[in-house]
Design a protein around this motif. Structure first.
Motif, short mmCIF file in Angstrom:
data_model
loop_
_atom_site.label_atom_id
_atom_site.label_comp_id
_atom_site.label_asym_id
_atom_site.label_seq_id
_atom_site.Cartn_x
_atom_site.Cartn_y
_atom_site.Cartn_z
N LEU A 248 43.37 38.58 45.33
CA LEU A 248 43.74 37.27 44.79
C LEU A 248 44.99 37.36 43.92
CD1 LEU A 248 40.67 35.27 43.45
CD2 LEU A 248 42.28 34.68 45.24
N ALA A 251 48.09 37.99 46.02
CA ALA A 251 48.46 36.79 46.76
C ALA A 251 49.03 35.74 45.80
CB ALA A 251 47.25 36.22 47.50
N LEU A 287 46.52 25.97 55.59
CA LEU A 287 45.06 26.14 55.65
C LEU A 287 44.63 27.51 56.15
CD1 LEU A 287 42.25 24.58 55.40
CD2 LEU A 287 42.33 24.56 57.88
N GLY A 290 45.32 30.49 53.88
CA GLY A 290 44.51 30.31 52.67
C GLY A 290 43.05 30.62 52.93
N LEU A 291 42.57 30.10 54.08
CA LEU A 291 41.17 30.32 54.45
C LEU A 291 40.89 31.81 54.67
CD1 LEU A 291 39.32 27.94 54.64
CD2 LEU A 291 39.57 27.96 57.12
N LEU A 293 42.53 34.33 53.38
CA LEU A 293 42.58 34.95 52.06
C LEU A 293 41.25 34.76 51.34
CD1 LEU A 293 44.07 36.13 49.58
CD2 LEU A 293 44.97 33.85 49.16
N MET A 294 40.75 33.52 51.39
CA MET A 294 39.48 33.21 50.74
C MET A 294 38.36 34.04 51.33
SD MET A 294 37.86 29.47 50.51
CE MET A 294 36.45 29.73 51.56
N VAL A 297 38.49 37.64 50.11
CA VAL A 297 38.00 37.78 48.74
C VAL A 297 36.48 37.62 48.70
CG1 VAL A 297 38.14 36.85 46.42
CG2 VAL A 297 40.16 36.88 47.84
N PHE A 298 35.99 36.62 49.43
CA PHE A 298 34.56 36.37 49.53
C PHE A 298 33.84 37.62 50.03
CE2 PHE A 298 31.02 33.88 51.63
CZ PHE A 298 30.48 33.42 50.44
N ASN A 301 33.74 40.31 47.38
CA ASN A 301 32.81 39.98 46.30
C ASN A 301 31.36 40.18 46.73
OD1 ASN A 301 34.80 39.37 44.50
ND2 ASN A 301 34.75 37.17 44.87
#
Lengths: 317, 337
Positions: A248, A251, A287, A290-291, A293-294, A297-298, A301
Motif C-alpha cells: 500500500l 503504491a 478500477l 486499483g482492484l 492492488l486491493m 493487500v487483502f 493481510n
C-alpha cells in the motif's frame, strides 16, 4: 512449541533448509522431523486445513506469485505497445480490462505490474526484517547502550506520521524505485525492532540460554543459534502482516508521482493515470489496477492474520 | 501526577528534537549537494553558489544545524520556488483546509466505529459482529486513493449526488471571511447557509474516504477491548447485582473499554495524516498535502521539508493531547505516578 516449529517451516519456504537447521538446538524434538520438501508441503496442508480463509489467501498468493514470475510471458499484449486506434476502449473479449488513453492493453499492464509491486514490497520487508530483526534482538538480549541506541532510533522514527516520513525520505534521497524500497523499510523499522527486542528480552535468562552459556558458547553465538530461531516465528508473522502495508505504501508513493516513472506498469501509477478519467466515466482505467492492488493487500493481510492466529492465538481480535 | 506530566513533556520534547534532527539530516547528511536541492532543478551554477552562501552551507555541519534551529524558531522555513512565497506563509494558508478535512474524517469515523465495535462485542458472533469483521478487514486493505476514486465515480458521475470532486468550494461561491479557516464554521459565523451547504457537499466525499480508511483500526480495537472488559469480574458483579444491561454496558463496561481505544487514536492519526496527502491529491483539495506533492514533483525541496516538519510536530502534539486526555478519563493513570 510444536505449532511454533510448524509455522517456521511453512512460512519460510524460500529458506527452509537454513531455518530448519537453526531451529534444531532449541526445539530439537519437533524440528528433527521437519526437514525436506515433503515436510514443508505437509505443514502447508496442515495450516490450510486449520483455517479455510487462510487457504483461500494462500491460493490467491500463489496466483500473484505466478503473475509476478511468469507475467511478461503469459500476457496477451505488449504492456508498453501503444495503439491510438483503440484508445480508452471499455472491457471486451479482446481486452479484458479495456484499454487506456494510449490504447495499451490494461490486462497485460496489470499482470506485468505484479512483479514490480511485489519486488518493491518483498525487498523492503526483507531489508527491514534483517536490519530491524537483528538490531532489535541485539537490543533485547544485550541491553545497555545497544538497547538505548536502537530504542531511541525507533522512537525518533515513530515521532513522524509514517507515510509523511516516507515522502520526505524519497524526496531527499532522490526520486527512484530503490529509494522507495529504502523509505518503506525505514518506516517499518520501529515495528520490527520493538517486537524483536521484546521477544529477545524475555528469553535472555531462559533455561536453554543459560545452558548454552554454561556450555561455553559465546554471546553472539547464543544470539544467533538460540535467540534468533526462537524469535523467528513471531517475526515471520510480523513480516506477512506488514507486507500488505508495504504494498500500500509503495503504491501510495507512486500514486503521488514518486519512484516509478511512466510508462512502466505499476498499480499505483496506473490508478493515478486513470484518476482523471473517472469523472468522465472511463472507470476501467483506474478500477482494475486499483482492484488488483486491493486484492494483493487483502491477500497479505488474511495470510498474516491466519499465520498469527496459529502462532499466537492470544492476539486474535 | 506531576512526575507523569514531567515525563510526558520530556517525551514530547525528545520527539520534537528528533523531528528537527531528522529533517535536518534528510537534507544535509545524505549524499548529494544540499545547495542543489534547494536551488531546484533549473538553477545555474551561480544560483546554486548563491543559495549555498545564503543558507550557510559552506560552514561546518554543527554551525549549519544551529542556524537551522534558529531559522525554525523565527518561523523561517525557506522559500518555495514554485509559488515564490515563504514556505511558512503557504503552509499556514493551507493548513486549515487539511485540518478541516482530517478532523471531519476522524469524527465521522469515530461516530461509526465505536458504536459498531461495541455492538459487535456485546452481540459477539452475531450478524453485526460479522459485519464489523468484514469492515475491519476490508478497511485496512483498501488503498485510500482508490476508495476516493470509487466514491467520486459513484456519487458524482453515476448518481450526480455529489458536486464535482475538485477543491473545497464550487467556483460559483466565494470563500467565507476567514475566522477559523474552517469553511464550515466560518460560513456559519458569517450566517451564510448557502456557502455552508456548498462547503459541506464538497467535504462529504473526501471526509468519507478518510473515515472508511480509519474505520478499521478503531472498530477492531473497540471490539477487542469491549470484549475484554465484558468478561471481567466487575462487570459480572454489576450484572449479578441486578443492574440493567444498558447500565452495565454503557456505564461500567464502555467507560473502561474506551481507554485502549484512545491509545489507538495515536496510531490512527499517524495513518490519517499520511492518508490525508493521498486524499487531497485525489480530490484536488487545497491543503498542505497537495502542496507538498506539487513541490515534490517540481523538485522544490523547501516546501517538502516544511511540510514534513509541520506534520510531524502536529503529530507529536496530538499524541501529547491523547496522553493527557487519557489521564483525565482514567484516574488510575494519575494516581499511579
Amino acid at each position: 512449541m510444536n505449532s511454533h516449529s510448524r509455522i517456521t517451516a511453512v512460512s519460510t519456504v524460500a529458506r527452509a533448509p537454513k531455518v530448519a537447521v537453526a531451529v534444531k538446538p532449541a526445539e530439537a524434538a519437533s524440528a528433527a522431523q521437519t526437514s525436506g520438501l515433503s515436510a514443508v508441503l505437509r505443514q502447508t496442508k496442515y495450516v490450510i486445513s486449520e483455517n479455510p480463509i487462510t487457504g483461500f489467501a494462500f491460493a490467491l498468493f500463489l496466483l500473484f506469485a505466478i503473475a509476478a514470475i511468469f507475467g511478461p510471458w503469459i500476457v496477451p499484449y505488449d504492456p508498453l505497445a501503444t495503439n491510438t486506434a483503440i484508445q480508452l476502449q471499455p472491457p471486451s473479449w479482446a481486452h479484458w480490462f479495456g484499454t487506456d488513453q494510449y490504447g495499451r492493453d490494461l490486462f497485460s499492464r496489470v499482470v506485468v505490474a505484479t512483479r514490480l509491486d511485489m519486488t518493491i514490497a518483498i525487498t523492503s520487508v526483507a531489508l527491514v526484517f534483517v536490519l530491524g530483526g537483528i538490531s532489535g534482538i541485539a537490543a533485547g538480549y544485550f541491553g545497555g547502550w545497544i538497547d538505548i541506541v536502537v530504542s531511541r532510533l525507533a522512537d525518533m522514527i515513530m515521532a513522524f506520521p509514517l507515510f509523511v516520513l516516507a515522502m520526505g525520505i524519497v524526496a531527499a534521497l532522490g526520486n527512484t524505485v530503490t529509494n522507495i524500497v529504502i523509505a518503506t523499510a525505514i518506516i517499518n523499522f520501529p515495528l520490527y525492532a520493538r517486537i524483536a527486542r521484546a521477544e529477545a528480552n524475555v528469553r535472555r535468562e531462559a533455561g536453554f540460554v543459560m545452558a548454552a552459556r554454561l556450555s561455553g558458547n559465546s554471546e553472539w553465538r547464543i544470539l544467533f543459534s538460540q535467540i534468533l530461531p526462537n524469535v523467528m516465528p513471531i517475526m515471520v508473522v510480523q513480516m506477512s502482516l506488514t507486507m500488505g502495508y508495504a504494498v500500500l505504501n509503495a503504491a501510495g508513493l507512486s500514486f503521488i508521482g514518486l519512484g516509478v516513472r511512466p510508462p512502466t506498469p505499476e498499480w499505483g501509477i496506473m490508478v493515478a493515470d486513470g484518476a482523471g478519467y473517472i469523472v468522465s466515466g472511463e472507470w476501467w482505467v483506474a478500477l482494475f489496477p486499483g482492484l488488483t492492488l486491493m486484492l494483493a493487500v487483502f491477500c497479505f493481510n488474511l495470510l498474516g492474520d491466519g499465520l498469527r492466529d496459529i502462532v499466537d492465538p492470544q492476539r486474535r481480535t | 501526577m506531576f512526575l507523569r506530566m514531567g515525563k510526558r513533556v520530556g517525551i514530547t520534547l525528545f520527539s520534537i528534537a528528533a523531528v528537527i534532527v531528522i529533517t535536518f539530516a534528510l537534507t544535509r547528511i545524505l549524499p548529494g549537494d544540499t545547495a542543489e536541492y534547494f536551488a531546484g532543478p533549473a538553477a545555474t551554477k551561480e544560483a546554486i553558489q548563491e543559495v549555498r552562501v545564503k543558507l550557510g552551507l559552506d560552514k561546518p555541519k554543527y554551525q549549519q544545524f544551529i542556524r537551522y534551529v534558529q531559522d525554525l524558531s523565527r518561523g523561517d522555513f525557506g522559500q518555495s520556488l514554485t509559488t515564490g512565497q515563504p514556505v511558512i506563509r503557504d503552509l499556514t494558508a493551507r493548513l486549515p483546509a487539511s485540518a478541516e478535512l482530517t478532523l471531519a474524517g476522524l469524527i465521522v469515523s469515530i461516530l461509526i466505529a465505536i458504536p459498531l465495535g461495541v455492538l459487535a462485542a456485546v452481540k459477539e458472533g452475531s450478524f453485526i459482529d460479522h459485519i464489523s469483521r468484514v469492515v475491519a478487514t476490508a478497511g485496512v486493505s483498501l488503498p485510500v486513493f482508490f476508495t476516493g476514486l470509487l466514491l467520486s465515480y459513484f456519487f458524482y458521475f453515476k448518481l450526480g449526488w455529489a458536486p464535482s470532486p475538485l477543491g473545497r468550494l464550487d467556483i460559483i461561491y466565494s470563500a467565507p471571511p476567514q475566522v477559523t479557516g474552517f469553511y464550515l464554521i466560518d460560513s456559519l459565523i458569517a450566517g451564510d447557509l448557502e456557502v455552508f451547504w456548498a462547503a459541506l457537499k464538497q467535504l462529504i466525499l473526501p471526509a468519507a474516504t478518510l473515515a472508511i480508511f480509519s474505520l478499521a483500526p478503531i472498530t477492531r480495537m473497540t471490539r477487542a477491548s469491549m470484549l475484554a472488559v465484558l468478561s471481567s469480574d466487575f462487570v459480572r458483579t454489576a450484572r449479578a447485582s441486578g443492574l440493567s444491561t444498558r447500565k452495565v454496558i454503557l456505564t461500567y463496561a464502555f467507560r473502561n473499554a474506551l481507554l485502549p481505544v484512545i491509545t489507538t487514536l495515536g496510531m490512527v492519526f499517524s495513518f490519517l495524516l499520511g492518508a490525508n496527502v493521498l486524499v487531497e491529491k485525489v480530490f484536488a483539495w487545497p491543503g498542505i498535502g497537495s502542496y507538498a506533492v506539487e513541490a515534490l514533483i517540481a523538485s522544490d525541496f523547501a516546501p517538502v521539508q516544511g511540510f514534513v516538519l509541520v506534520m510531524a510536530v502536529m503529530y507529536v502534539l496530538l499524541n501529547l493531547m491523547i496522553d493527557l486526555l487519557y489521564g483525565v478519563i482514567d484516574p488510575r493513570v494519575r494516581m499511579a505516578a
